[in-house]
Scaffold this motif. Structure first.
Motif, short mmCIF file in Angstrom:
data_model
loop_
_atom_site.label_atom_id
_atom_site.label_comp_id
_atom_site.label_asym_id
_atom_site.label_seq_id
_atom_site.Cartn_x
_atom_site.Cartn_y
_atom_site.Cartn_z
N ASP A 156 0.80 -1.22 0.00
CA ASP A 156 0.00 0.00 0.00
C ASP A 156 0.84 1.27 0.00
OD1 ASP A 156 -2.12 -1.71 0.16
OD2 ASP A 156 -2.13 -1.71 2.35
N ALA A 157 2.16 1.11 -0.09
CA ALA A 157 3.00 2.30 -0.01
C ALA A 157 2.80 3.22 -1.20
CB ALA A 157 4.46 1.91 0.09
N ALA A 158 2.37 2.66 -2.30
CA ALA A 158 2.12 3.49 -3.48
C ALA A 158 1.26 2.72 -4.47
CB ALA A 158 3.43 3.92 -4.13
N ARG A 159 0.62 3.44 -5.34
CA ARG A 159 -0.16 2.84 -6.44
C ARG A 159 0.22 3.57 -7.71
NH1 ARG A 159 -2.88 -0.95 -3.29
NH2 ARG A 159 -3.92 0.08 -1.55
N VAL A 160 0.38 2.82 -8.75
CA VAL A 160 0.66 3.46 -10.03
C VAL A 160 -0.23 2.85 -11.11
CG1 VAL A 160 3.07 3.94 -9.45
CG2 VAL A 160 2.46 1.82 -10.61
N VAL A 161 -0.37 3.58 -12.18
CA VAL A 161 -1.06 3.06 -13.36
C VAL A 161 -0.04 2.86 -14.45
CG1 VAL A 161 -2.79 3.53 -15.12
CG2 VAL A 161 -3.22 4.22 -12.77
N GLY A 162 -0.08 1.72 -15.09
CA GLY A 162 0.76 1.47 -16.26
C GLY A 162 -0.14 1.17 -17.43
N ALA A 163 0.27 1.57 -18.59
CA ALA A 163 -0.58 1.32 -19.75
C ALA A 163 0.25 0.98 -20.97
CB ALA A 163 -1.44 2.55 -20.05
N LYS A 164 -0.30 0.11 -21.76
CA LYS A 164 0.27 -0.13 -23.07
C LYS A 164 -0.69 0.44 -24.09
CE LYS A 164 1.12 -3.57 -26.58
NZ LYS A 164 2.40 -4.15 -26.92
N ILE A 165 -0.20 1.38 -24.86
CA ILE A 165 -1.02 1.99 -25.89
C ILE A 165 -0.55 1.46 -27.24
CG2 ILE A 165 -1.86 4.17 -26.80
CD1 ILE A 165 -2.29 3.91 -23.80
N ALA A 166 -1.40 0.69 -27.89
CA ALA A 166 -1.05 0.19 -29.21
C ALA A 166 -2.02 0.77 -30.23
CB ALA A 166 -1.07 -1.33 -29.23
N ALA A 167 -1.79 0.47 -31.46
CA ALA A 167 -2.61 1.08 -32.51
C ALA A 167 -4.06 0.63 -32.43
CB ALA A 167 -2.03 0.75 -33.87
N ASN A 168 -4.28 -0.61 -32.03
CA ASN A 168 -5.65 -1.12 -32.05
C ASN A 168 -6.18 -1.53 -30.68
OD1 ASN A 168 -4.06 -3.27 -31.62
ND2 ASN A 168 -4.56 -4.33 -33.53
N ARG A 169 -5.44 -1.17 -29.64
CA ARG A 169 -5.93 -1.50 -28.31
C ARG A 169 -5.15 -0.71 -27.25
NH1 ARG A 169 -2.18 -4.82 -30.12
NH2 ARG A 169 -0.78 -5.89 -28.70
N MET A 170 -5.79 -0.58 -26.13
CA MET A 170 -5.11 0.03 -25.00
C MET A 170 -5.33 -0.88 -23.80
SD MET A 170 -5.81 4.07 -25.50
CE MET A 170 -7.49 4.16 -24.97
N VAL A 171 -4.26 -1.12 -23.06
CA VAL A 171 -4.38 -1.97 -21.88
C VAL A 171 -3.86 -1.19 -20.68
CG1 VAL A 171 -3.74 -4.16 -20.82
CG2 VAL A 171 -4.02 -3.99 -23.29
N CYS B 171 -9.91 2.22 -14.95
CA CYS B 171 -9.10 1.17 -14.35
C CYS B 171 -8.84 1.46 -12.87
CB CYS B 171 -7.78 1.05 -15.11
SG CYS B 171 -6.89 -0.47 -14.80
N VAL B 172 -8.68 2.74 -12.56
CA VAL B 172 -8.46 3.12 -11.16
C VAL B 172 -9.71 2.82 -10.33
CG1 VAL B 172 -8.15 5.10 -9.64
CG2 VAL B 172 -6.72 4.85 -11.67
N VAL B 173 -10.86 3.12 -10.91
CA VAL B 173 -12.11 2.83 -10.20
C VAL B 173 -12.27 1.32 -10.00
CG1 VAL B 173 -14.62 2.88 -10.41
CG2 VAL B 173 -13.28 4.92 -10.96
N ASP B 174 -11.93 0.56 -11.02
CA ASP B 174 -12.00 -0.90 -10.90
C ASP B 174 -11.17 -1.42 -9.74
OD1 ASP B 174 -13.63 -0.93 -13.04
OD2 ASP B 174 -12.17 -1.74 -14.47
N ALA B 175 -10.11 -0.71 -9.43
CA ALA B 175 -9.23 -1.16 -8.34
C ALA B 175 -9.71 -0.60 -7.00
CB ALA B 175 -7.81 -0.73 -8.61
N ASP B 176 -10.90 -0.03 -7.00
CA ASP B 176 -11.46 0.55 -5.77
C ASP B 176 -10.62 1.70 -5.25
OD1 ASP B 176 -13.90 -0.54 -5.15
OD2 ASP B 176 -12.98 -2.42 -4.51
N LEU B 177 -10.12 2.48 -6.16
CA LEU B 177 -9.29 3.61 -5.75
C LEU B 177 -9.81 4.88 -6.39
CD1 LEU B 177 -5.79 1.95 -6.24
CD2 LEU B 177 -6.80 2.59 -4.05
N ILE C 91 -3.43 7.71 -6.71
CA ILE C 91 -2.42 7.21 -7.65
C ILE C 91 -1.21 8.13 -7.62
CG2 ILE C 91 -1.93 6.73 -10.07
CD1 ILE C 91 -3.91 4.80 -8.83
N ASP C 92 -0.04 7.54 -7.45
CA ASP C 92 1.15 8.37 -7.31
C ASP C 92 1.76 8.75 -8.65
OD1 ASP C 92 1.99 8.29 -4.25
OD2 ASP C 92 1.08 6.38 -4.78
N SER C 93 1.52 7.91 -9.63
CA SER C 93 2.22 8.15 -10.88
C SER C 93 1.63 7.28 -11.98
CB SER C 93 3.71 7.83 -10.66
OG SER C 93 4.40 7.88 -11.85
N VAL C 94 1.70 7.77 -13.18
CA VAL C 94 1.17 7.03 -14.33
C VAL C 94 2.28 6.89 -15.35
CG1 VAL C 94 -0.50 7.08 -16.22
CG2 VAL C 94 -1.15 7.93 -13.95
#
Lengths: 393, 393
Positions: free
Chosen positions: A74-89, A128-134, A139-142
């Motif tokens: 719980d010391a920190a939360r971050v969001v990571g994302a992969k942005i591709a041409a036909n999808r985002m994760v 995605c942040v909401v899905d994680a109940d946050l 979020i400290d950083s993206v």
DNA sequence: GCTATTTAATTCGTATCCCGTCAAAAATAT
DNA sequence: ATATTTTTGACGGGATACGAATTAAATAGC
């Protein structure tokens, strides 16, 4: 100096997952005294936790039992994302890099105006942040991983298949949009760190990763650090020149890029639809199994080009291990075989045996997790880098 | 920690040549107090000297005049050598890297048995040392720069055009032979450091050097350090694969290596003789001026291949500057022009403008001096790395 | 059940190192 | 000769790391 040791201790704990002070001292070559001091301050800052049980030495262990230390998720939360041409994760990850929630959006973002793309990304991050109940302010950083040539230090995107424009100050745009520090990084660098933390390079501080996706990317780990070009520039393997053809320079991307392999498919057809949905390579594999000769020869051509480029990378970097990742691996036999053949033909005898080739079909989530790792690594260093003066009670 | 600061101060003095304590403090961000302490210990160890005169500020400088500090040339002596297929060049250098004596031996050493080569080298080292009015036991370290793939850490030569055999433990052999610590390094790495200390990269801590000689070498400077592959491996550009031809893999060396450009010349002819004497490229240039079409087209072919390879290197490393050195530059126009053309064609638009191309025709002595620099850099760190305890009286 | 043994973690004292402040030294200007 | 300017050296404070001794917590043996 203390900052360095702090980071080393923290990183040692992270690598071990759960570890006693004595062992930290052994691994870091720091005295137990120093380790105690540092871990005390880390505990104080809430970055790590102590667990009394869990001493997993030989069952019959005499002496005072070890107190196991581990990262505080719980010391920190971050969001990571992969942005591709036909999808985002997107993923939300805790301080350990463990994934808390995932969100995949299958939509075509390339060639869209920038503000449409930023809109979509903002949306994805928030959901995605909401899905994680946050909430977003927890979020400290993206960190966004995208294909192309990216200047990590400045967050400047020199060129990317995602954007119509070149030279976008993407980190700045997104930071303002989200109100959270946002880092932009090459997707290949992200997956490189993902493998370093969780995947097939956990044991190595030096390695090279080649990503074969829409774009052909490269990540070089050197002494545990990403090797970046001037200004933190990322590399783009697709830009490698192979020779001069009738229409000018032939680049690796034109032989081994996703679109080069799959070819121009008639709009509305099943193949085109599969490509849209990011299933292009899988579909291609079934067609190859059905002996589609056009595709087979495209795959072989691509494999040969990749194998040769790979051999050249190995010639230049001589890493103990190369990890190959990316959607193109899904093509299967014809591609992989020709890649391997071309590689072993092209690798100079003098460095044969230096490098081990590893193939890995990571999921998109792993890429996004890698982006989260990029964000975490920056957190690990900066905010607690300076020794906090003892607060007056 | 003190070791680090010590090294930084020493290196600052070296770079400046002659510098006052205040300025050291400015450049290193260390307090004047610390600088004074460190310089006192350096003076004590005899590594630097103080000169009262030489304050070169504005003539009418009020206040206490600065005491200029500079390296003590006599603090150490090293031998550096460039070993090529048809010549060996030795230099004795002082602690500053300044050359005290030079010796060039024009003789063909490749394809000789190893012990003949070691004999010749031992001879050269000894003669060059005598020329500098020194004895061998006054030499602190020797560094040999040779073409090929070399493991710097172990002194193991994986492959070199110099040796008939592969996998020679050359550093060990020569150390025993000379009774002096002997380092083996790739010649390209040597000239890279030479440029960093004295040449066209004095101002940069990140750059790439490409050497076009018999062998095509590469030196990558990253954060002031040579970037080496696994196990301290050096790179060999000549091994880069360009494509598959009728007789297997076509490598860069087969298009742009010295022998590839000059071709097989009839034994005993003037051209062959020039090649023997290391004047092959100069001779080729005069032939090109006389419109020798075979040579011109060979030069153009070589230039194109080099330009493309160069662009690929830049794509991967994105350095602010690339320095090109080596005998092939002597070919002149046709080679250089086609190199430049191919380069600008092959360089991807996204990193255009990042890298500056610099050509340099260094003398052989500079290469040998670079080897001396390799030896000196190791001296700078190790023997005085630990703080000497105050000797009892 | 008590003591001895073993191992882990902490405390204390010492040495190192860096920095800021202040004083001494060395030149010039008046 | 005195004041001024600049550089250098000296002393104390703060932070850090380490070694030795101490405390802590468990097991083994009697």
């Amino acid at each position: 100096m203390r900052a360095i040791n702090r980071f080393n201790v923290l990183d040692t704990i992270r690598r071990a997952g759960s570890i006693a002070r004595v062992e930290i001292s052994e691994r870091t070559q720091l005295s137990t005294t120093t380790v105690s001091a540092i871990t005390a301050s880390l505990l104080d800052d809430g970055l790590i936790l102590a667990r009394t049980e869990g001493d997993l030495r030989e069952a019959a262990a005499r002496g005072r039992p070890r107190v196991m230390l581990e990262l505080n998720p719980d010391a920190a939360r971050v969001v990571g994302a992969k942005i591709a041409a036909n999808r985002m994760v997107f993923v939300v990850a805790d301080f350990r890099g463990e994934v808390l929630s995932t969100l995949t959006l299958a939509l075509r973002v390339d060639r869209q105006p920038i503000n449409v793309i930023t809109d979509l990304i903002e949306d994805g991050v928030r959901r995605c942040v909401v899905d994680a109940d946050l909430a977003l302010d927890e979020i400290d950083s993206v960190c966004l991983g995208l294909p192309g040539v990216i200047e990590h230090r400045t967050g400047h995107v020199r060129s990317s298949p995602i954007f119509r424009e070149n030279g976008v100050d993407f980190a700045k745009d997104m930071s303002e949009r989200l109100g959270v520090t946002t880092i932009v990084e090459s997707d290949a660098h992200a997956i490189t760190l993902a493998h370093h933390w969780f995947g097939k390079a956990k044991d190595l501080d030096d390695m090279v990763l080649v990503s074969l996706e829409q774009t052909l990317g490269l990540g070089v780990l050197h002494g545990g650090q990403l090797f970046r070009g001037a200004g933190g520039l990322s590399h783009n393997l697709g830009d490698l020149a192979l020779g001069i053809g009738p229409q000018g320079m032939i680049r690796l991307a034109s032989l081994a890029g996703e679109s080069a392999i799959l070819g121009d498919q008639p709009n509305g057809g099943r193949f085109a639809e599969a490509i849209r949905l990011g299933r292009g390579m899988a579909h291609a594999k079934t067609l190859i199994a059905a002996e589609d000769n056009t595709l087979i020869s495209a795959a072989i051509r691509a494999g040969e080009a990749c194998g040769m480029a790979l051999a050249n990378i190995v010639t230049l970097f001589a890493p103990p291990r190369v990890i190959l990742v990316g959607s193109s691996l899904a093509l299967g036999q014809p591609f992989l075989d020709s890649l391997r053949d071309a590689y072993s033909l092209a690798i100079p005898p003098s460095i044969k045996g230096v490098t081990e080739l590893v193939f890995d079909q990571s999921t998109d989530e792993t890429w996004a997790q890698g982006a989260a790792v990029v964000a975490l690594r920056e957190l690990y260093e900066s905010p607690w880098g300076t020794t906090g003066p003892a607060p007056a009670l």
